[in-house]
Scaffold this active site. Structure first.
Site, mmCIF file in Angstrom:
data_model
loop_
_atom_site.group_PDB
_atom_site.id
_atom_site.type_symbol
_atom_site.label_atom_id
_atom_site.label_comp_id
_atom_site.label_asym_id
_atom_site.label_seq_id
_atom_site.Cartn_x
_atom_site.Cartn_y
_atom_site.Cartn_z
ATOM 1 N N SER A 1 0.842 -1.213 0.000
ATOM 2 C CA SER A 1 0.000 0.000 0.000
ATOM 3 C C SER A 1 0.875 1.260 0.000
ATOM 4 O O SER A 1 0.535 2.251 -0.654
ATOM 5 C CB SER A 1 -0.978 0.010 1.180
ATOM 6 O OG SER A 1 -0.309 0.280 2.393
ATOM 7 N N ASN A 2 2.002 1.217 0.696
ATOM 8 C CA ASN A 2 2.912 2.383 0.670
ATOM 9 C C ASN A 2 3.532 2.548 -0.717
ATOM 10 O O ASN A 2 3.642 3.664 -1.213
ATOM 11 C CB ASN A 2 4.018 2.229 1.725
ATOM 12 C CG ASN A 2 3.546 2.628 3.107
ATOM 13 O OD1 ASN A 2 3.439 3.811 3.412
ATOM 14 N ND2 ASN A 2 3.226 1.645 3.925
ATOM 15 N N MET B 1 11.113 -6.317 4.363
ATOM 16 C CA MET B 1 11.386 -6.947 5.651
ATOM 17 C C MET B 1 12.722 -7.698 5.656
ATOM 18 O O MET B 1 12.801 -8.871 5.998
ATOM 19 C CB MET B 1 10.229 -7.881 6.030
ATOM 20 C CG MET B 1 8.885 -7.160 6.099
ATOM 21 S SD MET B 1 8.949 -5.621 7.071
ATOM 22 C CE MET B 1 8.107 -6.157 8.547
ATOM 23 N N LEU C 1 17.058 -6.766 6.394
ATOM 24 C CA LEU C 1 18.055 -5.756 6.739
ATOM 25 C C LEU C 1 19.039 -5.584 5.586
ATOM 26 O O LEU C 1 19.325 -6.533 4.857
ATOM 27 C CB LEU C 1 18.826 -6.176 7.996
ATOM 28 C CG LEU C 1 18.018 -6.288 9.289
ATOM 29 C CD1 LEU C 1 18.935 -6.693 10.445
ATOM 30 C CD2 LEU C 1 17.302 -4.994 9.598
ATOM 31 N N HIS D 1 8.283 3.244 9.196
ATOM 32 C CA HIS D 1 8.016 2.204 10.201
ATOM 33 C C HIS D 1 6.789 2.592 11.027
ATOM 34 O O HIS D 1 6.655 3.749 11.447
ATOM 35 C CB HIS D 1 9.230 2.013 11.113
ATOM 36 C CG HIS D 1 9.046 0.883 12.063
ATOM 37 N ND1 HIS D 1 9.153 -0.442 11.666
ATOM 38 C CD2 HIS D 1 8.701 0.864 13.369
ATOM 39 C CE1 HIS D 1 8.899 -1.218 12.704
ATOM 40 N NE2 HIS D 1 8.619 -0.453 13.747
HETATM 41 C C1 GAR Z 1 4.019 -0.807 6.684
HETATM 42 O O1 GAR Z 1 3.216 -0.607 7.821
HETATM 43 C C2 GAR Z 1 5.460 -0.451 6.974
HETATM 44 O O2 GAR Z 1 5.585 0.637 7.819
HETATM 45 C C3 GAR Z 1 5.954 -1.705 7.626
HETATM 46 O O3 GAR Z 1 5.405 -2.730 6.826
HETATM 47 C C4 GAR Z 1 4.125 -2.296 6.375
HETATM 48 C C5 GAR Z 1 4.007 -2.552 4.897
HETATM 49 O O4 GAR Z 1 2.699 -2.258 4.459
HETATM 50 N N1 GAR Z 1 7.379 -1.739 7.679
HETATM 51 C C6 GAR Z 1 8.058 -2.229 8.699
HETATM 52 O O5 GAR Z 1 7.533 -2.756 9.652
HETATM 53 C C7 GAR Z 1 9.574 -2.086 8.581
HETATM 54 N N2 GAR Z 1 10.207 -2.456 9.780
HETATM 55 P P1 GAR Z 1 2.399 -2.085 2.922
HETATM 56 O O6 GAR Z 1 2.963 -3.341 2.228
HETATM 57 O O7 GAR Z 1 0.898 -2.027 2.829
HETATM 58 O O8 GAR Z 1 3.067 -0.843 2.452
#
Ligand code: GAR
Length: 206
Positions: free
Chosen positions: A16-17, A89, A91, A114
């Site tokens: 979604s991001n 996800m 490093l 995050h």
């Molecule tokens: C988001 O909430 C992002 O902040 C998190 O994964 C999600 C991905 O959502 N990232 C972390 O936790 C990094 N440590 P998305 O696939 O809908 O963008």
């Protein structure tokens, strides 16, 4: 819009991001150079395709160094200036970040979003943990990436009061909205050239 600025998004999940960033870039008259994922079935691939954005799947098949070398090859081929992590996800090693920094006058130019007010709740499951703990405020953190787990210098944080939400699903949706807002605003700053040259030094000293 700064000519020729090339941005890649790395994501492992639903994306979604990534979608919000791709749409923002397109609304500014540009294109995200590519989306890269380490997961062959990640939802982000469909979102990228729906928005006519190139994507690569680079699975980690052997060791970390070989995986990162494969990624670096794509970064070089596309002459990427910035990497925006959006739910990636995995490093990044100090060697990988150094290789990027060497290409950009000492700045790796990798950013992560995050879903917590770091240093609280780093790593996976941050939303679930904050909600279970009934914290008064959670929030979103945008930060430069180092080799640690959600540990790089903080660029921006925005809080969100949990009392505004009646369920975990509502809270999660609210956090995602906030993430998309912060990340797309940051993308716009990059594109219009509002990131000062001494930005990394100043941010690191915060
Ligand atoms: C988001 O909430 C992002 O902040 C998190 O994964 C999600 C991905 O959502 N990232 C972390 O936790 C990094 N440590 P998305 O696939 O809908 O963008």
């Amino acid at each position: 819009m700064r000519e020729g600025l090339r941005i890649a998004i790395f994501a492992s999940g639903t994306g979604s991001n990534a979608q919000a960033l791709i749409e923002k870039m397109q609304s500014l008259g540009g294109q995200i150079e590519f989306v890269l994922t380490d997961k062959p079935h990640a939802g982000v691939l469909e979102r990228a395709q729906a928005l006519a954005t190139m994507s690569y799947v680079v699975e980690k098949k052997t060791d970390r160094a070989a995986h990162e070398q494969e990624i670096l090859k794509l970064v070089d081929e596309h002459q990427i200036d910035w990497i925006l992590l959006a739910g990636y996800m995995r490093l990044l090693s100090a060697n990988f970040l150094k290789a990027l920094a060497d290409r950009h006058e000492g700045r790796a130019q990798v950013v992560n979003i995050h879903p917590s007010l770091l240093p609280d709740y780093p790593g996976a499951g941050s939303l679930e943990k904050a909600f279970a703990d009934k914290v008064e405020f959670s929030g979103v953190t945008l930060h430069l990436v180092d080799e640690g787990m959600d540990t790089g210098p903080i660029i921006q944080q925005l809080p969100l009061a949990l009392k505004e939400f009646t369920s975990f699903a509502d809270f999660k949706a609210g956090m995602h909205r906030l993430e998309h807002q912060i990340y797309t605003e940051f993308l716009e700053k990059i594109i219009v050239g509002q990131i000062p040259t001494n930005y990394f030094k100043e941010t690191a000293e915060c």
